[in-house]
Design a protein around this motif. Structure first.
Motif, PDB file in Angstrom:
ATOM      1  N   LEU A 273       3.106  -9.358   5.293  1.00 27.67           N
ATOM      2  CA  LEU A 273       2.460  -8.161   5.219  1.00 27.67           C
ATOM      3  C   LEU A 273       3.017  -7.021   5.960  1.00 27.67           C
ATOM      4  CD1 LEU A 273      -1.256  -9.366   4.857  1.00 27.67           C
ATOM      5  CD2 LEU A 273       0.663  -9.755   3.160  1.00 27.67           C
ATOM      6  N   MET A 274       4.304  -7.317   6.628  1.00 30.08           N
ATOM      7  CA  MET A 274       4.973  -6.046   7.032  1.00 30.08           C
ATOM      8  C   MET A 274       5.894  -5.639   6.555  1.00 30.08           C
ATOM      9  SD  MET A 274       5.041  -7.927  10.908  1.00 30.08           S
ATOM     10  CE  MET A 274       3.666  -8.863  11.379  1.00 30.08           C
ATOM     11  N   ALA A 275       6.457  -6.117   5.299  1.00 29.90           N
ATOM     12  CA  ALA A 275       7.574  -5.777   4.834  1.00 29.90           C
ATOM     13  C   ALA A 275       7.146  -4.422   3.736  1.00 29.90           C
ATOM     14  CB  ALA A 275       8.222  -7.056   3.677  1.00 29.90           C
ATOM     15  N   PRO A 276       8.139  -3.651   3.479  1.00 30.28           N
ATOM     16  CA  PRO A 276       7.701  -2.569   2.544  1.00 30.28           C
ATOM     17  C   PRO A 276       7.026  -2.864   1.069  1.00 30.28           C
ATOM     18  CG  PRO A 276       9.944  -1.916   3.600  1.00 30.28           C
ATOM     19  CD  PRO A 276       9.530  -3.531   3.954  1.00 30.28           C
ATOM     20  N   GLN A 277       7.611  -3.725   0.703  1.00 27.90           N
ATOM     21  CA  GLN A 277       7.197  -4.357  -0.666  1.00 27.90           C
ATOM     22  C   GLN A 277       5.978  -5.090  -0.565  1.00 27.90           C
ATOM     23  OE1 GLN A 277       8.956  -4.040  -3.604  1.00 27.90           O
ATOM     24  NE2 GLN A 277       6.886  -4.292  -4.347  1.00 27.90           N
ATOM     25  N   HIS A 278       5.509  -5.611   0.659  1.00 20.86           N
ATOM     26  CA  HIS A 278       4.370  -6.418   0.606  1.00 20.86           C
ATOM     27  C   HIS A 278       3.171  -5.101   0.705  1.00 20.86           C
ATOM     28  CE1 HIS A 278       6.189  -9.860   2.843  1.00 20.86           C
ATOM     29  NE2 HIS A 278       6.501  -9.761   1.698  1.00 20.86           N
ATOM     30  N   ILE A 279       3.406  -4.100   1.551  1.00 20.99           N
ATOM     31  CA  ILE A 279       2.594  -3.018   1.784  1.00 20.99           C
ATOM     32  C   ILE A 279       2.586  -2.297   0.396  1.00 20.99           C
ATOM     33  CG2 ILE A 279       2.308  -0.741   3.019  1.00 20.99           C
ATOM     34  CD1 ILE A 279       3.966  -2.252   5.246  1.00 20.99           C
ATOM     35  N   LYS A 280       3.784  -1.931  -0.391  1.00 14.60           N
ATOM     36  CA  LYS A 280       3.419  -1.243  -1.320  1.00 14.60           C
ATOM     37  C   LYS A 280       2.577  -1.987  -2.617  1.00 14.60           C
ATOM     38  CE  LYS A 280       6.452   0.383  -5.335  1.00 14.60           C
ATOM     39  NZ  LYS A 280       7.734   0.297  -6.081  1.00 14.60           N
ATOM     40  N   ASP A 281       2.524  -3.215  -2.632  1.00 19.29           N
ATOM     41  CA  ASP A 281       2.019  -4.001  -3.517  1.00 19.29           C
ATOM     42  C   ASP A 281       0.570  -4.142  -3.238  1.00 19.29           C
ATOM     43  OD1 ASP A 281       4.203  -4.624  -5.017  1.00 19.29           O
ATOM     44  OD2 ASP A 281       4.418  -6.757  -4.285  1.00 19.29           O
ATOM     45  N   ILE A 282       0.112  -4.351  -1.955  1.00 18.98           N
ATOM     46  CA  ILE A 282      -1.134  -3.919  -1.407  1.00 18.98           C
ATOM     47  C   ILE A 282      -1.802  -2.562  -1.873  1.00 18.98           C
ATOM     48  CG2 ILE A 282      -2.679  -3.974   0.612  1.00 18.98           C
ATOM     49  CD1 ILE A 282      -1.000  -6.437   1.736  1.00 18.98           C
ATOM     50  N   ARG A 283      -1.120  -1.736  -1.452  1.00 17.73           N
ATOM     51  CA  ARG A 283      -1.518  -0.290  -1.603  1.00 17.73           C
ATOM     52  C   ARG A 283      -1.661   0.051  -3.071  1.00 17.73           C
ATOM     53  NH1 ARG A 283       2.046   3.008   1.346  1.00 17.73           N
ATOM     54  NH2 ARG A 283       0.733   3.736   2.623  1.00 17.73           N
ATOM     55  N   THR A 284      -0.823  -0.666  -3.895  1.00 19.48           N
ATOM     56  CA  THR A 284      -0.991  -0.147  -5.542  1.00 19.48           C
ATOM     57  C   THR A 284      -2.156  -1.126  -5.867  1.00 19.48           C
ATOM     58  OG1 THR A 284       1.428   0.115  -5.754  1.00 19.48           O
ATOM     59  CG2 THR A 284       0.278  -0.524  -7.703  1.00 19.48           C
ATOM     60  N   TRP A 285      -2.503  -2.238  -5.504  1.00 21.99           N
ATOM     61  CA  TRP A 285      -3.625  -2.950  -6.048  1.00 21.99           C
ATOM     62  C   TRP A 285      -4.893  -2.439  -5.574  1.00 21.99           C
ATOM     63  CZ3 TRP A 285      -7.498  -6.118  -3.923  1.00 21.99           C
ATOM     64  CH2 TRP A 285      -8.306  -6.907  -4.763  1.00 21.99           C
ATOM     65  N   LEU A 286      -4.850  -2.032  -4.297  1.00 19.02           N
ATOM     66  CA  LEU A 286      -6.170  -1.169  -3.800  1.00 19.02           C
ATOM     67  C   LEU A 286      -6.525   0.101  -4.654  1.00 19.02           C
ATOM     68  CD1 LEU A 286      -5.794  -1.764   0.145  1.00 19.02           C
ATOM     69  CD2 LEU A 286      -7.449  -2.996  -1.362  1.00 19.02           C
ATOM     70  N   ASP A 287      -5.313   0.797  -4.936  1.00 18.34           N
ATOM     71  CA  ASP A 287      -5.489   2.055  -5.780  1.00 18.34           C
ATOM     72  C   ASP A 287      -5.959   1.982  -7.265  1.00 18.34           C
ATOM     73  OD1 ASP A 287      -4.614   3.578  -3.635  1.00 18.34           O
ATOM     74  OD2 ASP A 287      -2.659   3.848  -3.929  1.00 18.34           O
ATOM     75  N   GLU A 288      -5.426   0.878  -7.559  1.00 17.49           N
ATOM     76  CA  GLU A 288      -5.695   0.634  -9.236  1.00 17.49           C
ATOM     77  C   GLU A 288      -6.800  -0.302  -9.636  1.00 17.49           C
ATOM     78  OE1 GLU A 288      -1.712  -0.634 -10.694  1.00 17.49           O
ATOM     79  OE2 GLU A 288      -1.108   1.577 -10.432  1.00 17.49           O
ATOM     80  N   THR A 289      -7.399  -1.024  -8.743  1.00 22.22           N
ATOM     81  CA  THR A 289      -8.541  -2.159  -9.112  1.00 22.22           C
ATOM     82  C   THR A 289      -9.553  -1.561  -9.390  1.00 22.22           C
ATOM     83  OG1 THR A 289      -7.183  -3.782  -7.527  1.00 22.22           O
ATOM     84  CG2 THR A 289      -9.506  -4.342  -8.279  1.00 22.22           C
TER      85      THR A 289
END
Length: 291
Positions: A273-289
């Protein structure tokens, strides 16, 4: 933006204990409760928190008892799921977010097991949940290996030596983690002993009850079946904890309506949960859910 270190007190069989947490972001935002894995602590979320606060989000990153900055318990059998859930419920009461749909949840391994318990309750405060590489059950072979590892006492002359071991062990399945992040993780996972040597920041006595009840005293499939909130499951494809058969059963039995599965092929248990892709995927899910 940094965090403010705060604490509350929980109850145990011998009295009370201090539970420490990092409070990131604006106080008026819906909090994301972040709960670490078995031997982790709240600092495991520092990199993620630093990014998500930029979106105006608030993160509460707790150290469970016997980990990091929180008190160790004098009775090893108190390191059980009921006490953890009681502590977290006390924390939600303290924060004033104990009503239905009051919080989001990110749980790494053990933190995910606790999230499943709470999300499956009637009138749960959890409105959305992210599970990092864990499901309602954990294979026995994985549990036996974890128990063997945490039952040993590890000491080092320096934090650098502890970091070296972390890279040689967690580095086999965690990922990806930069050199700077390894250094920070080692600093937050180090604890000085009376003789000046260094050991891990968790209480080795957490192994006592783990040998008997590694995932608690109850079957978590009924809790999973009862979950109605949106769930994101993060999976390290090399994981021996969250296996393909467990994932398939989770998908088959989930009735909440919104279940998203994200795979990372380059790591196992757990994605950092430190990698840019991990953070991007979490951010996107929180924004879109939808909630």
């Amino acid at each position: 933006m940094g965090f403010v270190e705060k604490h509350i007190f929980g109850n145990n069989s011998k009295g009370s204990h201090r539970l420490v947490y990092s409070d990131w972001g604006p106080e008026n935002a819906v909090p994301i409760i972040c709960v670490h894995g078995l031997t982790g602590n709240g600092h495991d979320f520092d990199i993620l928190a630093e990014e998500l606060v930029k979106d105006g989000r608030r993160l509460i990153c707790v150290d469970l008892p016997g980990r990091g900055r929180s008190d160790f318990l004098s009775e090893p059998l108190d390191y059980n799921y009921q006490l953890y859930c009681d502590d977290l419920t006390t924390l939600l009461d303290h924060l004033g977010v104990n009503k239905p749909n009051s919080i989001d949840w990110i749980g790494i391994s053990l933190g995910g097991l606790l999230g499943i318990r709470l999300a499956g309750m009637k009138d749960t405060p959890i409105r959305r949940m992210i599970l990092n590489d864990v499901g309602p059950i954990v294979p026995k072979a994985a549990l036996d290996f974890i128990h063997m590892v945490i039952s040993k006492q590890y000491t080092f002359d320096t934090i650098a030596a502890l970091e070296k071991r972390m890279r040689e062990t967690r580095g086999l399945t965690w990922g990806p983690v930069t050199d700077e992040q390894w250094k920070l993780m080692a600093e937050h996972n180090a604890r000085a002993l009376d003789d000046g040597s260094i050991t891990y920041s968790y209480d080795p006595n957490i192994a006592v009850i783990f040998g008997e009840e590694p995932t608690g005293e109850q079957d978590l499939w009924p809790a999973w079946d009862a979950i109605k909130c949106p769930v994101m499951v993060i999976h390290g494809k090399k994981s021996v904890v969250l296996t393909k058969p467990i994932i398939r059963e989770m998908q088959t039995r989930f009735t909440g309506g919104q279940l998203k599965l994200v795979h990372y092929k380059y790591c196992g248990h757990v994605p950092s949960l430190m990698a840019p892709q991990h953070i991007k995927d979490i951010r996107t899910w929180l924004d879109e859910t939808q909630i």
